[in-house]
Motif scaffolding. Structure first.
Motif, mmCIF file in Angstrom:
data_model
loop_
_atom_site.group_PDB
_atom_site.id
_atom_site.type_symbol
_atom_site.label_atom_id
_atom_site.label_comp_id
_atom_site.label_asym_id
_atom_site.label_seq_id
_atom_site.Cartn_x
_atom_site.Cartn_y
_atom_site.Cartn_z
ATOM 1 N N ALA A 117 33.582 50.188 19.841
ATOM 2 C CA ALA A 117 32.473 49.288 20.155
ATOM 3 C C ALA A 117 32.930 48.289 21.213
ATOM 4 O O ALA A 117 34.133 48.134 21.462
ATOM 5 N N ILE A 118 31.949 47.604 21.807
ATOM 6 C CA ILE A 118 32.205 46.652 22.884
ATOM 7 C C ILE A 118 31.548 45.319 22.560
ATOM 8 O O ILE A 118 30.417 45.275 22.056
ATOM 9 N N LEU A 119 32.252 44.219 22.856
ATOM 10 C CA LEU A 119 31.659 42.890 22.839
ATOM 11 C C LEU A 119 31.423 42.476 24.285
ATOM 12 O O LEU A 119 32.332 42.537 25.109
ATOM 13 N N GLY A 120 30.190 42.088 24.584
ATOM 14 C CA GLY A 120 29.792 41.874 25.969
ATOM 15 C C GLY A 120 29.926 40.460 26.469
ATOM 16 O O GLY A 120 30.636 39.635 25.887
ATOM 17 N N GLU A 121 29.208 40.173 27.476
ATOM 18 C CA GLU A 121 29.402 38.998 28.310
ATOM 19 C C GLU A 121 28.498 37.822 27.933
ATOM 20 O O GLU A 121 27.646 37.917 27.048
ATOM 21 N N VAL A 122 28.727 36.717 28.642
ATOM 22 C CA VAL A 122 27.849 35.560 28.577
ATOM 23 C C VAL A 122 26.708 35.738 29.568
ATOM 24 O O VAL A 122 25.533 35.613 29.226
ATOM 25 N N ALA A 123 27.046 36.029 30.820
ATOM 26 C CA ALA A 123 26.039 36.162 31.874
ATOM 27 C C ALA A 123 25.252 37.450 31.709
ATOM 28 O O ALA A 123 25.824 38.529 31.526
ATOM 29 N N SER A 124 23.935 37.355 31.816
ATOM 30 C CA SER A 124 23.086 38.523 31.633
ATOM 31 C C SER A 124 23.319 39.588 32.696
ATOM 32 O O SER A 124 23.222 40.781 32.417
ATOM 33 N N ALA A 125 23.621 39.176 33.933
ATOM 34 C CA ALA A 125 23.871 40.150 34.990
ATOM 35 C C ALA A 125 25.061 41.043 34.637
ATOM 36 O O ALA A 125 25.033 42.259 34.855
ATOM 37 N N ARG A 126 26.100 40.446 34.076
ATOM 38 C CA ARG A 126 27.287 41.220 33.723
ATOM 39 C C ARG A 126 27.076 42.016 32.430
ATOM 40 O O ARG A 126 27.571 43.142 32.295
ATOM 41 N N SER A 127 26.338 41.468 31.484
ATOM 42 C CA SER A 127 26.040 42.227 30.270
ATOM 43 C C SER A 127 25.129 43.407 30.583
ATOM 44 O O SER A 127 25.246 44.476 29.978
ATOM 45 N N ARG A 128 24.229 43.226 31.516
ATOM 46 C CA ARG A 128 23.362 44.341 31.897
ATOM 47 C C ARG A 128 24.181 45.451 32.555
ATOM 48 O O ARG A 128 24.030 46.633 32.234
ATOM 49 N N ARG A 135 29.827 48.553 6.978
ATOM 50 C CA ARG A 135 28.658 49.164 6.331
ATOM 51 C C ARG A 135 28.323 50.549 6.868
ATOM 52 O O ARG A 135 27.503 51.266 6.289
ATOM 53 N N ALA A 136 28.910 50.909 8.002
ATOM 54 C CA ALA A 136 28.563 52.171 8.647
ATOM 55 C C ALA A 136 28.836 53.359 7.713
ATOM 56 O O ALA A 136 29.845 53.398 7.004
ATOM 57 N N LYS A 137 27.948 54.343 7.747
ATOM 58 C CA LYS A 137 28.070 55.502 6.866
ATOM 59 C C LYS A 137 29.134 56.487 7.332
ATOM 60 O O LYS A 137 29.506 57.408 6.581
ATOM 61 N N ALA A 138 29.585 56.307 8.561
ATOM 62 C CA ALA A 138 30.676 57.137 9.088
ATOM 63 C C ALA A 138 31.457 56.298 10.085
ATOM 64 O O ALA A 138 30.977 55.271 10.561
ATOM 65 N N PRO A 193 30.881 55.813 16.586
ATOM 66 C CA PRO A 193 30.059 54.840 17.321
ATOM 67 C C PRO A 193 28.583 54.909 16.947
ATOM 68 O O PRO A 193 27.919 53.873 16.828
ATOM 69 N N GLU A 194 28.058 56.126 16.747
ATOM 70 C CA GLU A 194 26.657 56.258 16.385
ATOM 71 C C GLU A 194 26.352 55.608 15.036
ATOM 72 O O GLU A 194 25.335 54.928 14.865
ATOM 73 N N ALA A 195 27.241 55.798 14.075
ATOM 74 C CA ALA A 195 27.038 55.206 12.749
ATOM 75 C C ALA A 195 27.158 53.688 12.812
ATOM 76 O O ALA A 195 26.408 52.967 12.121
ATOM 77 N N VAL A 196 28.075 53.188 13.619
ATOM 78 C CA VAL A 196 28.199 51.732 13.790
ATOM 79 C C VAL A 196 26.939 51.182 14.461
ATOM 80 O O VAL A 196 26.422 50.131 14.083
ATOM 81 N N ARG A 197 26.429 51.889 15.464
ATOM 82 C CA ARG A 197 25.190 51.483 16.119
ATOM 83 C C ARG A 197 24.059 51.352 15.107
ATOM 84 O O ARG A 197 23.306 50.372 15.096
ATOM 85 N N ASP A 198 23.938 52.365 14.228
ATOM 86 C CA ASP A 198 22.878 52.351 13.225
ATOM 87 C C ASP A 198 23.042 51.171 12.266
ATOM 88 O O ASP A 198 22.052 50.540 11.860
#
Length: 401
Positions: free
Chosen positions: A115-126, A339-342, A345-350
């Motif tokens: 997984a990734i933790l993103g940015e403060v600025a929206s331009a960079r997070s986008r 809490r992820a069921k597996a 990355p897909e399970a973490v997303r869910d």
């Protein structure tokens, strides 16, 4: 955050580079997903974080890093999600969208993060979010508030409210709580954060029966605001809504005081939320209000606990809203991994998408269907050159003590 969000600045080049880079070799397989799928066999959870540790927004990047590190220390001390520690891999995007693109690619293809933790600025997070979504690796931005960051990107989430919500709630506070009906607008026309907040505020204020008596626009590069201030003063408003960044608000406040307009006449947004504002213009801003995500004296137990831990960890320094949101985003991600069921990355997303009632330092967080955080908005007042909690508005706002 805090638009903090030089949305238009270099975004075209950031998108172009992301498009080119996504054509590179993908170690995760033909489906475009990154190789975070190996997490099930690893002894730790590798999580990537791209932040501005150099460039014009270094202060925001440093605050984010501190919030993330504090959260990880706590999480690992408690044993980590599913009994495995989290390892954070930091990358410096140098305050540039194109570097955000490159760093997210590296974290996914080279480091195989889950997984990734993103940015403060929206331009960079986008920019980073385009890559994470294409690679099907979940990303949470702690404080990028532009609505487009998560739009049409099922793997991209945020732990903060959005600018459209902030603008509307700011108008309701001014009209319903402060009982101000004659309003002036002062904002940067060439900044998406500033102009977007002004638009949302204006529309909501009019719906509530308020009158916009004057509207003045300026360019970000301007430094002399005296003419605008005098024109606003002549229009005799009851309050001035100035949704701009702290580095523009400080000279405006000084020039306004010289023109006989007190700080208590101003209301702003989360772009004010930097200690530099009260350092440079605390006296001139006495009594002003702004909407934000956090205040150091928020009277909620989780917030108080975070402030105590942050001060103990960082030499008694008071945490910023940026640090608090990074702390919450990290803990929210760890909760979802647990809490992820597996272990994919897909399970973490869910699991992130299913988050409800998460108790953070910045309030109770529910992730809605658009992957945004449904949470309280804090109203901060400047008193004695300090940011102080005034009230909370919006969804999940706790009862006042």
């Amino acid at each position: 955050m805090l638009g903090r969000r030089r949305w238009m600045h270099m975004i075209a080049s950031g998108i172009a580079i992301s498009a080119l880079s996504l054509g590179c070799s993908n170690k995760g397989g033909a489906d475009g997903a990154g190789s975070g799928r190996s997490a099930a066999n690893a002894s730790e959870w590798k999580v990537g974080a791209y932040v501005s540790l150099s460039g014009e927004d270094t202060a925001f990047g440093t605050d984010s890093k501190e919030g993330i590190e504090l959260a990880v220390e706590e999480i690992n001390k408690a044993g980590g999600p599913k009994g495995k520690p989290i390892k954070i891999l930091f990358e410096d995007d140098k305050s540039k969208p194109e570097e955000a693109t490159n760093k997210v690619l590296q974290l996914i293809d080279r480091d195989h993060v889950i997984a990734i933790l993103g940015e403060v600025a929206s331009a960079r997070s986008r920019a980073g979010g385009i890559v994470a979504n294409k690679k099907k690796i979940p990303m949470i931005t702690p404080s990028s508030t532009h609505p487009d960051v998560t739009k049409d990107r099922p793997f991209v989430f945020r732990a903060c409210f959005t600018d459209d919500v902030q603008g509307r709630m700011g108008a309701r506070f001014v009209v319903n709580e402060l009982k101000k009906k004659k309003i002036a607008l002062l904002f940067a026309s060439d900044d998406l954060y500033s102009s977007g907040l002004a638009t949302e505020f204006r529309d909501e204020a009019k719906k509530l029966g308020a009158e916009i008596v004057i509207e003045k626009k300026f360019l970000k590069k301007e430094t002399n605001f005296t003419t605008y201030i005098n024109e606003i003063k002549s229009a005799n408003p009851e309050i001035i809504y100035a949704p701009i960044y702290y580095n523009a608000m400080a000279p405006i406040a000084r020039q306004a005081k010289a023109a006989g307009v007190p700080g208590s006449m101003f209301m702003g947004g989360d772009g004010w939320d930097a200690l530099e504002l009260v350092r440079d213009a605390g006296e001139e801003m006495e009594g002003a209000y702004f909407t934000s995500h956090f205040a150091p004296d928020v009277p909620w137990p989780n917030s108080k606990d975070f402030v105590e831990k942050y001060k103990a960890r960082y030499g008694g320094r008071t945490p910023s809203a940026i640090a608090a949101m990074a702390y919450d985003a990290t803990r929210l991600l760890a909760d979802a991994i647990g809490r992820a069921k597996a272990d994919t990355p897909e399970a973490v997303r869910d699991a992130i998408a299913e988050t409800k009632g998460f108790q953070g330092a910045t309030g109770t967080i529910n992730i809605d269907s658009e992957r945004n955080a449904d949470k309280p908005i804090v109203v901060v007042q400047i008193k004695n050159k300090q940011f102080t909690f005034h009230s909370a508005v919006g969804t999940n706002a706790p009862a006042q003590p």
